[in-house]
Design an enzyme around this catalytic site. Structure first.
Site, short mmCIF file in Angstrom:
data_model
loop_
_atom_site.label_atom_id
_atom_site.label_comp_id
_atom_site.label_asym_id
_atom_site.label_seq_id
_atom_site.Cartn_x
_atom_site.Cartn_y
_atom_site.Cartn_z
N ASP A 123 -31.61 4.39 -75.17
CA ASP A 123 -31.56 3.00 -75.58
C ASP A 123 -31.06 2.87 -77.02
O ASP A 123 -31.32 3.74 -77.86
CB ASP A 123 -32.96 2.39 -75.49
CG ASP A 123 -33.00 0.95 -75.96
OD1 ASP A 123 -32.45 0.09 -75.25
OD2 ASP A 123 -33.55 0.70 -77.04
N GLU A 135 -26.62 3.75 -73.77
CA GLU A 135 -26.50 2.30 -73.85
C GLU A 135 -25.77 2.01 -75.16
O GLU A 135 -26.37 1.99 -76.22
CB GLU A 135 -27.87 1.64 -73.82
CG GLU A 135 -27.79 0.12 -73.72
CD GLU A 135 -28.69 -0.61 -74.70
OE1 GLU A 135 -28.89 -1.82 -74.52
OE2 GLU A 135 -29.17 0.01 -75.66
#
Length: 670
Positions: free
Chosen positions: A326, A380
């Site tokens: 993330d 991401e």
């Protein structure tokens, strides 16, 4: 050294060759500094030393707190009071150790640290804790001894996901049931895993697994990096979930949040030893201005030890098959990429890039594939940094995939801002297939991001309020018909052209209504929108199951034929005025009519001489369509003039319909 393949493959990178090579050499130098020529796996072994361990002689607890002047263990064992019998000894280099007999601690005892430093003290959950629990009434977290007499025995210890293209079912355990509450690992294992398997997906992505104090953060404000969230059950119940998934042939990955950490001090790493700079940068560099969190200092070897050990821990102790990292963009740039439009290569090779972060990714990805060569590493990342998902040896950062974050943004923008009759099919194909040739991407029409409160899912944008009144089959509605047709077409276009992998958030495949909103003060702590209504997809009187059935057909086809492992997606034809698009992948041809009004008879798609059969189409009655396409027909191309002239595949293409064809053996007559 020889020119890195990343540079050799892209002439536009030649002017930045010195910077790329320097970053690569910096990462290799740091690797040697940490390992002294050994393995990263051996270096990333911190969780064997730090934290609480049961030994043959008793208990041992170790911690790293270089600014501490004293550490006490407090808890059920001593009435939560400082006791000299539970005082740690300093053993050098900022490390502390406490030895206890078996009768001084027991399985499921609650405890914490009282850490003292010059000028203050504080109660802390140990940084390396493997289980933390929250009191239902006070909401205070405590560490918990987790050492059951029977250790978990794996039923599928040798599972290997192989090289199969990931078909990812993004999931959240807590909201995976229908009741207005937090659901459990066991419920997910029993009720949701079979659905994922039947739906044709091969990879489960679990969100919010590392412990986080605020449920509504979706797991992105982590407090205890080595502790699976106790909201959903015990560590052994999580292992059983993973084990069961492996038995079904499903890989399991988790969201790994190494981009930042929650500021909380009692249950997090904030000012753990009385300083801001133990794990994080000091000053403004150490605080994320948009996320209200602390940013790790990747230049500190102790921090690298902590984070890399965390990677090894999840891969080996819980047998996860990889991670979706993330906040990669936030880590790569000192300005976190906030409000920045990355318009040229110069944006990737200037002083705004954090070389300590690129080094961390090099180390993290090398470690992952050292432990498990088939592990999944997904970034991401939205800036488009060249080489992010290129091999380390080529000068890349070693991710297996990057998230194709522009694709869902494009679909939402198209639906919001452009009338159906003006959709540009050539632009659609470009947006779906635009990527670097040396990288693979995870394509998706929507993830959890598009479903969060304040935004709308694709189905809700298409149908809106009619979702509440007209989803019964006996309630005809043109708005709903349009929404269902486009929902299927959008997914088919995205999945069949995906650049190596595909993702869907749980429930979106059947058009789950409304949005995601976790309990919070602003909604009176309601769970109404933090759950999944599987029953509406199972109800034969509602239209939702049509979307689920279509998604299943599509995913089973992609999985069966290993479609996404075929790298080339060939444009075959598009007509902007008619809104017809056709592309092929391997022996399959997918033809779309995006036109909201016009159906076409005998529409010619230019092809080589060939023979085709319909596999499935979005207009089938079993998927909520009108059944206008004859699946029993065999389609032959026909020459425009003589046998050697251009051949055309003449098709009936109803409005708002897509058809999947498979090429059949064909002997050309001369």
């Amino acid at each position: 050294m020889d020119t890195l393949k990343l540079i050799a493959n892209d002439p536009w990178l030649e002017k930045h060759a010195d910077v790329i090579t320097s970053r690569y050499e910096s990462a290799r130098s740091k690797e040697f500094e940490l390992t002294q020529g050994g393995s990263l796996r051996d270096f990333a072994s911190g969780y064997f030393y730090y934290g609480l361990h049961r030994t043959n002689e008793g208990w041992v607890i170790r911690d790293w707190a270089p600014n501490a002047t004293a550490i006490y263990l407090i808890g059920d064992c001593n009435g939560w009071k400082k006791d000299e019998a539970y005082r740690f000894a300093s053993v050098g280099n900022g490390n502390w150790e406490l030895l206890l007999s078996f009768d001084q601690l027991a399985h499921e005892d609650l405890y914490a640290f009282n850490i003292e430093w010059d000028g203050g003290s504080g109660t802390r959950i140990p940084a390396w804790v493997k289980r933390a629990v929250q009191d239902d009434e006070t909401k205070i977290f405590s560490a918990q001894v987790w050492s059951p007499e029977q250790t978990y025995e794996w039923k599928n210890p040798d599972f290997n996901r192989g090289k199969e293209a990931p078909l990812i079912y993004e999931s959240h355990v807590g909201m995976a049931g229908e009741e207005e509450r937090v659901h459990t690992y066991n419920e997910f294992r029993e009720n949701v895993l079979p659905r994922i398997k039947a739906a044709g997906y091969n990879t489960v992505q679990l969100m919010a697994i590392p412990e986080h104090p605020y449920y509504g953060s979706f797991g992105y404000h982590v407090s205890s990096f080595f502790a699976p969230s106790s909201r959903f059950g015990t560590p052994d119940e999580l292992k059983a979930l993973i084990d069961e998934a492996h038995g079904l042939g499903l890989a399991v990955i988790i969201d790994l949040v190494h981009s930042h950490a929650v500021k909380n001090e009692n249950e997090g790493l904030g000012k753990y030893d009385g300083t801001r700079y133990q794990f994080f940068h000091s000053g403004p560099k150490g605080e994320h201005p948009a996320w209200d969190s602390y940013c790790f200092n990747y230049g500190k070897n102790e921090v690298l030890h902590f984070l890399l050990s965390n990677i090894r821990y999840w891969l080996e102790e819980f047998k996860f098959d990889g991670f979706r990292y993330d906040g990669v963009t936030s880590m790569l740039y000192f300005d976190h990429g906030l409000g920045k439009a990355f318009t040229g290569y110069d944006d990737y090779y200037n002083a705004n890039v954090d070389i300590e972060a690129t080094t961390y990714f090099y180390l993290a990805n090398k470690l992952m594939h050292e432990i498990n060569p088939n592990s999944l590493s997904i970034a991401e990342e939205m800036s488009g940094l060249p080489g992010l998902a290129s091999p380390l040896a080529d000068g890349g950062l070693g991710f297996d995939y990057r998230m194709a974050m522009g694709v869902p943004d494009y679909w939402i923008k198209l639906i919001k801002e452009v009338a159906d009759e003006d959709w540009d099919v050539g632009q659609i194909f470009y947006e779906l297939t635009s990527k670097r040739l040396d990288e693979r991407v995870v394509s998706y029409a929507e993830s959890h991001d598009q479903a969060l409160v304040g935004d709308k899912t694709i189905i809700f944008r298409l149908i809106d309020k009619e979702m509440y009144f007209s989803m019964r089959k006996d309630q005809p509605n043109m708005t709903v018909d349009r929404g269902i047709a486009l929902h299927k077409i959008i997914r088919l276009a995205t999945a069949s052209s995906a650049g190596g992998a595909y993702l869907n958030f749980m429930g979106n495949e059947f058009g789950h209504p409304e949005w995601i909103d976790f309990p919070r003060e602003g909604n009176d702590w309601s769970f109404k929108h933090a759950r999944r209504l599987w029953s509406i997809a199972d109800n034969p009187e509602l239209r939702f199951h049509w979307l689920a059935d279509f998604d299943q057909e599509m995913m089973q086809w992609i999985k069966r034929e290993r479609l996404l492992e075929i790298p080339e997606v060939f444009w075959r034809f598009d007509n902007k005025t008619d809104q017809i698009l056709a592309f092929s992948r391997g022996e399959f041809l997918v033809v779309f009519n995006f036109n909201p009004i016009n159906s076409y008879t005998g529409y010619g798609i230019p092809m080589d001489a060939s023979k085709w059969k319909v596999l499935f189409d979005t207009d089938e009655e079993r998927f909520g369509g009108q059944g206008r396409i004859d699946k029993g027909m065999t389609y032959y191309t026909r020459p425009a003039a003589g046998i050697s002239s251009q051949h055309y595949l003449n098709l009936y293409l109803p409005a708002r319909t897509a058809v999947v064809f498979k090429k059949e053996a064909f002997r050309r007559i001369r």
